[in-house]
Structures are given as C-alpha cells and as structure tokens.
Design an enzyme around this catalytic site. Structure first.
Site, PDB file in Angstrom:
ATOM      1  CB  CYS A   1      -0.912   0.001   1.231  1.00 12.27           C
ATOM      2  SG  CYS A   1      -2.311   1.131   1.043  1.00 12.27           S
TER       3      CYS A   1
ATOM      4  CB  CYS B   1      -2.009   4.871   3.276  1.00 13.08           C
ATOM      5  SG  CYS B   1      -2.012   3.338   4.212  1.00 13.08           S
TER       6      CYS B   1
ATOM      7  CE  LYS C   1      -7.589  -1.482   4.214  1.00  8.03           C
ATOM      8  NZ  LYS C   1      -6.172  -1.222   3.989  1.00  8.03           N
TER       9      LYS C   1
ATOM     10  NE  ARG D   1      -6.948   4.713   8.446  1.00 13.66           N
ATOM     11  CZ  ARG D   1      -8.166   4.856   7.972  1.00 13.66           C
ATOM     12  NH1 ARG D   1      -8.871   5.939   8.306  1.00 13.66           N
ATOM     13  NH2 ARG D   1      -8.684   3.949   7.185  1.00 13.66           N
TER      14      ARG D   1
ATOM     15  NE  ARG E   1      -6.853   4.769   4.802  1.00 10.69           N
ATOM     16  CZ  ARG E   1      -5.859   5.655   4.790  1.00 10.69           C
ATOM     17  NH1 ARG E   1      -5.748   6.509   3.796  1.00 10.69           N
ATOM     18  NH2 ARG E   1      -4.979   5.694   5.771  1.00 10.69           N
TER      19      ARG E   1
ATOM     20  CD  GLU F   1     -13.851  -5.030  -3.927  1.00  5.65           C
ATOM     21  OE1 GLU F   1     -12.896  -5.615  -4.476  1.00  5.65           O
ATOM     22  OE2 GLU F   1     -14.024  -3.799  -4.012  1.00  5.65           O
TER      23      GLU F   1
ATOM     24  CE  LYS G   1      -7.311  -3.796   7.559  1.00  4.78           C
ATOM     25  NZ  LYS G   1      -6.402  -2.979   6.829  1.00  4.78           N
TER      26      LYS G   1
ATOM     27  CB  SER H   1      -4.997  -1.197  14.981  1.00  7.52           C
ATOM     28  OG  SER H   1      -5.842  -0.377  14.186  1.00  7.52           O
TER      29      SER H   1
ATOM     30  CE1 TYR I   1      -0.999  -4.604  14.482  1.00  2.87           C
ATOM     31  CE2 TYR I   1      -3.379  -4.936  14.336  1.00  2.87           C
ATOM     32  CZ  TYR I   1      -2.204  -4.413  13.817  1.00  2.87           C
ATOM     33  OH  TYR I   1      -2.234  -3.725  12.636  1.00  2.87           O
TER      34      TYR I   1
HETATM   35  C1  PBG Z   1      -2.905   0.032   4.590  1.00  4.87           C
HETATM   36  C2  PBG Z   1      -3.450  -0.709   5.737  1.00  4.87           C
HETATM   37  C3  PBG Z   1      -4.203  -0.254   6.820  1.00  4.87           C
HETATM   38  C4  PBG Z   1      -4.402  -1.338   7.643  1.00  4.87           C
HETATM   39  C5  PBG Z   1      -3.804  -2.425   7.048  1.00  4.87           C
HETATM   40  N1  PBG Z   1      -3.230  -2.019   5.856  1.00  4.87           N
HETATM   41  C6  PBG Z   1      -4.648   1.118   7.152  1.00  4.87           C
HETATM   42  C7  PBG Z   1      -5.819   1.697   6.472  1.00  4.87           C
HETATM   43  O1  PBG Z   1      -6.357   1.139   5.522  1.00  4.87           O
HETATM   44  O2  PBG Z   1      -6.176   2.798   6.892  1.00  4.87           O
HETATM   45  C8  PBG Z   1      -5.122  -1.317   8.950  1.00  4.87           C
HETATM   46  C9  PBG Z   1      -4.745  -2.399   9.884  1.00  4.87           C
HETATM   47  C10 PBG Z   1      -5.152  -2.181  11.287  1.00  4.87           C
HETATM   48  O3  PBG Z   1      -5.951  -1.300  11.642  1.00  4.87           O
HETATM   49  O4  PBG Z   1      -4.659  -2.948  12.112  1.00  4.87           O
HETATM   50  N2  PBG Z   1      -3.858   0.593   3.758  1.00  4.87           N
END
Ligand code: PBG
Length: 330
Positions: free
Chosen positions: A123, A125, A198, A208, A220, A236, A251, A277, A316
């Site tokens: 990615c 970001c 996702k 983030r 997003r 998807e 996810k 997270s 995690y």
């Molecule tokens: C990258 C990405 C993200 C996460 C995994 N890959 C952040 C997002 O999409 O904002 C989030 C993983 C998490 O919250 O543990 N795009």
C-alpha cells in the site's frame, strides 16, 4: 414436580468434564494459523511506543528480525510487515525503493529465520505525505496510476524475499496487476494475499496513529468498501480470486463475521481474517481497567473468528496468545 417432563436429550452429558468437552470441541485456534503484524521504522530515532496500542512497538529492521525469531520459537510462523519510512512524499516512493524500510526488514528477517513466512503489506498510505493509499490527481485518488506503483512495490518486496505480498489499497485491478508484474519479473512463486473485502472502518484508528497515515483530506470511502454492503464483499472476493489471489481476506474481523462465514461457504480458497488495530486496542483498554479478562476475551474472539470460517487470522495478539498457550491453561 414428579409429572413435569424430563428432558429427552441431555447435551450437558458432554460438558461434564474438561476432557469430554475437549473431545467434542469443534473449533481450535492454533498458533501456526496466526500472523503477527509488525511495524518497522526506518528512522532509528523515531518513537518506539504506540500510545493507542500498548504492547506493540515500532521496531527497527534488526529488532523485527529478533522479534520474528522469538515468534517462531513460540510457534507463530508468520508475520506481516508495515513500513514507517523516514520521509514521506506525494507518490509514496518509500514503498517501492529497493532499500526501503520494509525491503530491508524482509532481508533481515529472512536471514535470521528463513522458515518464518514473511508477508508484506502492499500500500502507499504509510509512505504518502497526504496519507491516501494511492496517487492523488485533482483531489481524487487515481486508480490506474496507483496500481502501477502498487505493482512496483510488490515486485520490490518479492525481490527482497517476501513469501506473500498483500495488496491492501483497494484499487480496482490491483491483484491482477501485482500478479502480472510478479510473473514478468520471475517471481511466479511469490503468493498474493489479497485484502479483498476491506471495509472503510473506524477500527483502523490506532493503526493510523502508529503509521502516521491519517488522510490529510477526505477519507478512504472512495476506495475502501462500504461496511453496509454484504453482497459487494463477495463480489470483491470473487474478483480477487479471478485476478489470481492465492489467499483472500476479510477485514476487520469481529464486526464482519457474517462476511467471513459467507466467504467460507462460497469460496474454496484459503480465507484470512484481519483482527485489526481497533479490535486490539478495545480489548487492551478494557483489560487495563480490569473490566475484562484479556486472555479469556482474546481466546473467545479468536475462536469466534475461526468458527466463522477463517483459516488464518492476522492479530496483534498473536504473540501473547502463543505465550499463553505455552504457559498452559490458566
Ligand atoms: C494500509 C493498511 C491499513 C491497515 C492495514 N493495511 C490502514 C488503512 O487502511 O487505513 C489497517 C490495519 C489495522 O488497523 O490494524 N492501507
């Protein structure tokens, strides 16, 4: 009393002892189905501590290698890497540099523990100064220009030794492009774990903070999918499989167990779930206050994600779970 009906079926018979319960247990959580996400920082002086994720740290490449060794010894046989570059720019150059932070971490880990599966998030970001997952043009995220950079990122990670690359930007066609680029560069053995369904989720908040990747404008929702849509998640996933994904992912996990269950029933490919997270931080925060028992909650939620149908779980809590397993029953 005597003439009240007596139960004809007695399900409690098989609940009487721990051994009986174990014999008929339908779902297990094995450490070798867990994937530990690791944050790798390029700047050695950058902050290690992530305030919203107690127990998770921003590691250097070297620290990530020794952490992975420890995980391997505990029976956690896979990690997924997220890079925190020293500098960000408009196109996220740090994501596809030959010696970028993730690429170097992959090399360090593979040198120390070649047997642990190394996955890399594909990615932009974490690497863009505006925080979006793709290239911005006229205030919008340019799909096809982004896909090109994602494919470059995946190839550079494969070159460093990643076993599985995991496109997560939610750009259309990203899996096909990544697959084609890998094949063209001679990495036909490198697999693709697709972040297929996702969702645009508030559960990514702590991540983030960890990656300093809050979008500087907008959000997003023009690329991550609407949490309200169920059938679209299946579309998807179907598309990513058609495009060549080896493993597909849903996810977040806990708020999307219905999607996991449906994907399990509809598709035969290995299915991953990402307990993100925010799911981690909610449990940590409540456990720190003594409001819930961390170990029990983690075991129950991981069991639920597996029961819904996930083959593997990114969490995690992987290391903590493996440590508890090692210690035996509480
Ligand atoms: C990258 C990405 C993200 C996460 C995994 N890959 C952040 C997002 O999409 O904002 C989030 C993983 C998490 O919250 O543990 N795009």
């Amino acid at each position: 009393m005597a003439d009240l009906p007596r139960p004809r079926y007695r399900l409690r018979r098989l609940r009487r002892t721990a051994a009986l319960r174990a014999l008929v247990r339908e779902t297990s959580v094995d450490t070798d189905r867990l994937v530990q996400p690791l944050f790798v920082r390029e700047d050695p002086r950058a902050d290690r501590v992530i305030p919203s994720m107690p127990g998770i740290f921003r590691l250097t490449a070297r620290e990530a290698a020794s952490e992975t060794e420890e995980l391997g010894a505990l029976g956690v046989s896979a990690v997924i890497l997220f890079g925190l570059p020293a500098e960000k720019d408009p196109i996220g150059r740090g994501a596809f540099e030959e010696h970028g932070v993730v690429q170097e971490a992959v090399r360090a880990i593979k040198e120390a523990t070649p047997d642990v599966v190394v996955m890399t998030d594909v990615c932009l970001c974490e690497y863009t100064d505006h925080g979006h997952c793709g290239v911005v043009r006229d205030g919008r995220i340019d799909n096809d220009a982004s896909v090109e950079l994602l494919a470059r990122t995946a190839v550079s990670q494969a070159r460093a030794g990643a076993d599985l690359v995991a496109p997560s930007a939610m750009m259309d066609g990203q899996v096909a492009a990544v697959r084609a680029a890998l094949d063209r560069e001679g990495f036909e053995e490198t697999g693709v774990l697709a972040y297929a369904a996702k969702h645009a989720s508030a559960f990514y908040g702590p991540f983030r903070e960890a990656a300093d990747s809050v979008p500087r404008f907008g959000d997003r929702r023009t690329y991550q999918k609407d949490p309200a849509n169920f059938r679209e998640s299946l579309r998807e996933i179907a598309l990513d499989l058609e495009e060549g994904a080896d493993i597909v992912m849903v996810k977040p996990a806990l708020a999307y167990l219905d999607v996991i269950r449906a994907a399990r029933e509809r598709f035969d490919a290995p299915l991953a779930a990402y307990s993100v997270s925010g799911e981690y931080s909610l449990i940590k925060a409540a456990a720190e206050r003594g409001w819930v028992d961390e170990r029990s909650i983690v075991e129950e939620t991981l069991t639920a994600i597996r029961r819904a149908g996930a083959d593997l779980v990114l969490t995690y809590h992987a290391k903590a779970f493996a440590t508890w397993q090692r210690e035996g029953r509480a």
